[in-house]
Enzyme design. Structure first.
Site, mmCIF file in Angstrom:
data_model
loop_
_atom_site.group_PDB
_atom_site.id
_atom_site.type_symbol
_atom_site.label_atom_id
_atom_site.label_comp_id
_atom_site.label_asym_id
_atom_site.label_seq_id
_atom_site.Cartn_x
_atom_site.Cartn_y
_atom_site.Cartn_z
ATOM 1 N N ARG A 89 46.942 -23.725 -13.936
ATOM 2 C CA ARG A 89 47.341 -22.319 -14.150
ATOM 3 C C ARG A 89 46.118 -21.432 -14.381
ATOM 4 O O ARG A 89 46.063 -20.309 -13.891
ATOM 5 C CB ARG A 89 48.316 -22.194 -15.312
ATOM 6 N N GLU A 92 44.661 -20.958 -11.071
ATOM 7 C CA GLU A 92 45.479 -19.998 -10.331
ATOM 8 C C GLU A 92 45.143 -18.566 -10.759
ATOM 9 O O GLU A 92 45.047 -17.671 -9.921
ATOM 10 C CB GLU A 92 46.961 -20.295 -10.575
ATOM 11 N N SER A 115 28.212 -14.639 -19.794
ATOM 12 C CA SER A 115 27.700 -15.925 -20.257
ATOM 13 C C SER A 115 28.841 -16.837 -20.669
ATOM 14 O O SER A 115 29.810 -16.409 -21.287
ATOM 15 C CB SER A 115 26.768 -15.718 -21.453
#
Length: 148
Positions: A89, A92, A115
């Site tokens: 997820r 995604e 960073s």
């Protein structure tokens, strides 16, 4: 090979040509700037009204509205997919919002990165009537690319 569609190239070039920011588009469309960036990157779907407002703001042909209003195929970064559902997820999310986030961050800070060393990550539970929510907050130092 560029992951951008011809429509995305047209929209992003028009945005640059007009000198309009995602924040300015946010005011016009009444949508979040990251969502608007995802729309320009072909990762979101505009309503017909949103499409017309965006195209007018960018001085583009109104006939492009139907393309902006068609649900896209999301996630175009040639994935090596993780198998763990939770990790997938997050992957995604980056497939859909990664390029828009990059553009919004670099528009606000300049050419550089966030960073992952000077960085904090917080996960909070937010109670919600439709089901509890996961709130992830990432905070990283901005690192400008060095010129030499």
């Amino acid at each position: 090979m560029s992951p951008l569609t011809p429509l995305s190239h047209t929209l992003l070039n028009a945005k640059r040509r007009k000198g309009i920011s995602f924040t300015e588009l946010e005011s016009l469309l009444n949508r979040d700037e990251v969502w608007i960036a995802s729309l320009l990157y072909g990762q979101a779907t505009a309503s017909p009204e949103e499409a017309q407002i965006l195209l007018a703001a960018l001085d583009l042909d109104p006939s492009l509205a139907s393309e902006l209003s068609t649900p896209p195929v999301k996630g175009c970064l040639d994935p090596e997919l993780p198998t763990d559902p939770l990790i997938y997820r997050f992957y995604e999310i980056m497939q859909v919002y990664g390029l828009p986030l990059k553009d919004v961050i670099q528009e606000k800070f300049g050419d550089g990165i966030m960073s992952a060393i000077d960085f904090t990550l917080e996960v909070d539970k937010v109670e919600h009537p439709a089901g509890d929510r996961v709130k992830v907050t990432m905070c990283g130092k901005f690192l400008a690319y060095k010129k030499w």
